[in-house]
Design an enzyme around this catalytic site. Structure first.
Site, PDB file in Angstrom:
ATOM      1  N   TRP A  21       0.811  -1.211   0.000  1.00 43.97           N
ATOM      2  CA  TRP A  21       0.000   0.000   0.000  1.00 43.97           C
ATOM      3  C   TRP A  21       0.847   1.265   0.000  1.00 43.97           C
ATOM      4  O   TRP A  21       0.717   2.131  -0.869  1.00 43.97           O
ATOM      5  CB  TRP A  21      -0.923  -0.028   1.226  1.00 43.97           C
ATOM      6  CG  TRP A  21      -1.618   1.260   1.533  1.00 43.97           C
ATOM      7  CD1 TRP A  21      -2.062   2.199   0.651  1.00 43.97           C
ATOM      8  CD2 TRP A  21      -1.967   1.750   2.826  1.00 43.97           C
ATOM      9  NE1 TRP A  21      -2.665   3.240   1.300  1.00 43.97           N
ATOM     10  CE2 TRP A  21      -2.621   2.993   2.646  1.00 43.97           C
ATOM     11  CE3 TRP A  21      -1.806   1.268   4.117  1.00 43.97           C
ATOM     12  CZ2 TRP A  21      -3.108   3.745   3.715  1.00 43.97           C
ATOM     13  CZ3 TRP A  21      -2.291   2.013   5.169  1.00 43.97           C
ATOM     14  CH2 TRP A  21      -2.936   3.234   4.968  1.00 43.97           C
ATOM     15  N   GLN A  27       6.881   5.293  -1.772  1.00 41.86           N
ATOM     16  CA  GLN A  27       7.730   5.574  -0.622  1.00 41.86           C
ATOM     17  C   GLN A  27       9.156   5.045  -0.770  1.00 41.86           C
ATOM     18  O   GLN A  27      10.091   5.646  -0.252  1.00 41.86           O
ATOM     19  CB  GLN A  27       7.078   4.993   0.650  1.00 41.86           C
ATOM     20  CG  GLN A  27       7.683   5.501   1.946  1.00 41.86           C
ATOM     21  CD  GLN A  27       6.987   4.905   3.146  1.00 41.86           C
ATOM     22  OE1 GLN A  27       6.759   3.706   3.226  1.00 41.86           O
ATOM     23  NE2 GLN A  27       6.639   5.746   4.107  1.00 41.86           N
ATOM     24  N   TYR A  54      -3.136   2.118  -5.495  1.00 41.77           N
ATOM     25  CA  TYR A  54      -1.885   2.353  -4.788  1.00 41.77           C
ATOM     26  C   TYR A  54      -0.873   2.988  -5.740  1.00 41.77           C
ATOM     27  O   TYR A  54      -0.524   2.413  -6.768  1.00 41.77           O
ATOM     28  CB  TYR A  54      -1.309   1.062  -4.209  1.00 41.77           C
ATOM     29  CG  TYR A  54      -2.167   0.391  -3.160  1.00 41.77           C
ATOM     30  CD1 TYR A  54      -3.219   1.067  -2.526  1.00 41.77           C
ATOM     31  CD2 TYR A  54      -1.936  -0.921  -2.782  1.00 41.77           C
ATOM     32  CE1 TYR A  54      -3.997   0.453  -1.563  1.00 41.77           C
ATOM     33  CE2 TYR A  54      -2.709  -1.550  -1.814  1.00 41.77           C
ATOM     34  CZ  TYR A  54      -3.741  -0.855  -1.211  1.00 41.77           C
ATOM     35  OH  TYR A  54      -4.520  -1.473  -0.260  1.00 41.77           O
ATOM     36  N   GLN A 177     -11.643  -7.415   3.969  1.00 39.16           N
ATOM     37  CA  GLN A 177     -10.336  -6.840   4.311  1.00 39.16           C
ATOM     38  C   GLN A 177     -10.533  -5.533   5.072  1.00 39.16           C
ATOM     39  O   GLN A 177     -10.654  -4.464   4.480  1.00 39.16           O
ATOM     40  CB  GLN A 177      -9.473  -6.601   3.070  1.00 39.16           C
ATOM     41  CG  GLN A 177      -8.065  -6.173   3.451  1.00 39.16           C
ATOM     42  CD  GLN A 177      -7.127  -6.015   2.268  1.00 39.16           C
ATOM     43  OE1 GLN A 177      -6.449  -4.991   2.148  1.00 39.16           O
ATOM     44  NE2 GLN A 177      -7.083  -6.996   1.391  1.00 39.16           N
ATOM     45  N   SER A 206      -2.985  -3.258   8.414  1.00 40.82           N
ATOM     46  CA  SER A 206      -2.456  -2.456   9.527  1.00 40.82           C
ATOM     47  C   SER A 206      -2.485  -3.197  10.866  1.00 40.82           C
ATOM     48  O   SER A 206      -2.911  -2.643  11.875  1.00 40.82           O
ATOM     49  CB  SER A 206      -3.216  -1.131   9.653  1.00 40.82           C
ATOM     50  OG  SER A 206      -2.489  -0.210  10.425  1.00 40.82           O
ATOM     51  N   PRO A 207      -1.998  -4.439  10.920  1.00 39.28           N
ATOM     52  CA  PRO A 207      -1.985  -5.154  12.205  1.00 39.28           C
ATOM     53  C   PRO A 207      -1.020  -4.550  13.218  1.00 39.28           C
ATOM     54  O   PRO A 207      -1.127  -4.827  14.416  1.00 39.28           O
ATOM     55  CB  PRO A 207      -1.545  -6.567  11.802  1.00 39.28           C
ATOM     56  CG  PRO A 207      -0.730  -6.367  10.567  1.00 39.28           C
ATOM     57  CD  PRO A 207      -1.420  -5.247   9.827  1.00 39.28           C
ATOM     58  N   ALA A 209      -0.738  -1.224  13.438  1.00 34.93           N
ATOM     59  CA  ALA A 209      -1.236   0.146  13.604  1.00 34.93           C
ATOM     60  C   ALA A 209      -0.272   1.167  13.022  1.00 34.93           C
ATOM     61  O   ALA A 209       0.182   2.079  13.704  1.00 34.93           O
ATOM     62  CB  ALA A 209      -1.529   0.455  15.071  1.00 34.93           C
ATOM     63  N   LYS A 216       8.236   2.128  18.636  1.00 30.41           N
ATOM     64  CA  LYS A 216       9.298   3.095  18.310  1.00 30.41           C
ATOM     65  C   LYS A 216       8.891   4.542  18.574  1.00 30.41           C
ATOM     66  O   LYS A 216       9.749   5.422  18.651  1.00 30.41           O
ATOM     67  CB  LYS A 216       9.731   2.924  16.860  1.00 30.41           C
ATOM     68  CG  LYS A 216       8.685   3.285  15.822  1.00 30.41           C
ATOM     69  CD  LYS A 216       9.233   3.037  14.424  1.00 30.41           C
ATOM     70  CE  LYS A 216       8.195   3.284  13.348  1.00 30.41           C
ATOM     71  NZ  LYS A 216       8.736   2.994  11.992  1.00 30.41           N
ATOM     72  N   ASN A 295       8.696  -9.664  10.923  1.00 27.03           N
ATOM     73  CA  ASN A 295       7.253  -9.871  11.035  1.00 27.03           C
ATOM     74  C   ASN A 295       6.861 -11.304  10.714  1.00 27.03           C
ATOM     75  O   ASN A 295       5.916 -11.853  11.304  1.00 27.03           O
ATOM     76  CB  ASN A 295       6.516  -8.911  10.109  1.00 27.03           C
ATOM     77  CG  ASN A 295       6.635  -7.469  10.550  1.00 27.03           C
ATOM     78  OD1 ASN A 295       6.930  -7.178  11.707  1.00 27.03           O
ATOM     79  ND2 ASN A 295       6.429  -6.546   9.626  1.00 27.03           N
TER      80      ASN A 295
END
Length: 336
Positions: A21, A27, A54, A177, A206-207, A209, A216, A295
């Site tokens: 995404w 990015q 996206y 989703q 976004s598990p 968040a 961090k 992850n």
């Protein structure tokens, strides 16, 4: 890497999926994006989620190039349709038959494949008759351009109406989703029970968040340079709701829980999602290959009831549970 059935279908997907995404085509540079995809493959991830919107179609193109040369039958490629692509003309968004048919062809070209495993309605379109939308999806499936159909950020009632029409047309919705994490649990009271009843399961985004659950971001301290919270093009708006000291303080209380479980904070967040009911997969994103590796280690982790209770106690009332937030994801009008 473990795999789970998606809804009541026979399709298995990796319980950790890779999504692009906020990274591919915008990015991070393509070399870095490709490195992340290859690392995902090395970790046993077989499920890759994207969307035509996206980076205004660029993310699909990057993913298509990154997966080129892989055995197609060994992958599950997921994409979506709804939001504006192209110059933003009157039919460049929504779930009309015209936009769906044009969008699936564009997605297949960019992804360099003859079909996608799952084609998802990225939002509910209140300006198009649901009958038209579901008929178009049925035709996409019959044409072999998508094997299965899912939805994203639909309410329980929207899912019920869509599944009823899908069954009349000879196919089924198999997935939802939504956003879901330790902090954002708005699907639990309505969407999850309806999905369990109707044969859908959740592929959640976004598990972690938007990175907040990595720990961090510290209360009372400046955000780290180069982090998502500083990048207006990379999700700063989405993460802003969590950048409050009382939320960040609660997140820091998760650190000893993660340490006791011999997990990083990110692994704890992903493992928590995978422990919840009706979850088929958690979508992770990355800008560096090592993030994928970290992850992916959450796959197969079993958190005990005591750990789940400790997480709830640590987060307390910062958790958002209001089911009405799902309905707010339905746009009042098509984007232009």
């Amino acid at each position: 890497m473990e795999h789970r059935y998606l809804g009541n279908s026979g399709l298995k997907i990796s319980e950790i999926a890779y999504g692009n995404w906020l990274t591919h085509g915008s990015q991070v540079e393509e070399d870095a994006a490709t490195a992340c995809v290859r690392q995902a493959l090395d970790e046993g991830i077989t499920t890759f989620d994207t969307a035509d919107v996206y980076a205004n179609t660029k993310a699909e193109s990057v993913l298509g190039r990154a997966l080129a040369g892989q055995r197609r039958e060994s992958l599950e490629i997921l994409t979506k349709v709804y939001w504006t692509t192209g110059p933003g003309g009157p039919n460049d968004s929504g779930l009309s038959r015209k936009h769906i048919m044009e969008s699936i062809n564009g997605s297949l070209t960019r992804l360099q494949t003859d079909y996608v495993d799952l084609y998802q309605a990225h939002r509910y379109d209140i300006e198009t008759p649901l009958e038209e939308t579901m008929q178009a999806f049925a035709d996409v499936v019959r044409a072999g351009k998508a094997l299965y159909i899912g939805v994203s950020e639909w309410t329980a009632d929207q899912i019920r109406d869509g599944q009823e029409l899908a069954h009349q047309l000879g196919f089924s919705l198999i997935s939802s989703q939504p956003q879901y994490s330790m902090l954002w649990r708005v699907i639990e009271d309505e969407v999850v029970p309806a999905s369990e009843e109707l044969g859908l399961s959740q592929i959640v985004w976004s598990p972690i968040a938007q990175g907040v659950l990595t720990g961090k971001y510290k209360p009372g301290q400046p955000v780290p340079e180069g982090s998502r919270a500083t990048d207006d093009q990379g999700g700063a708006q989405n993460i802003s709701r969590w950048m409050k000291d009382h939320v960040l303080e609660a997140v820091q209380r998760l650190q000893p829980i993660a340490h006791a479980a011999d997990l990083t904070m990110a692994q704890l967040a992903v493992a928590w999602v995978l422990r919840r009911p009706n979850i088929a997969a958690a979508i992770i994103g990355a800008s560096r290959p090592e993030q994928v590796t970290d992850n992916a280690k959450a796959s197969g982790v079993v958190l005990g009831d005591d750990v789940m209770e400790a997480i709830d106690d640590a987060l307390g009332d910062v958790v958002v549970r209001d089911a009405s937030f799902t309905a707010r994801q339905t746009p009042d009008t098509r984007p232009t």
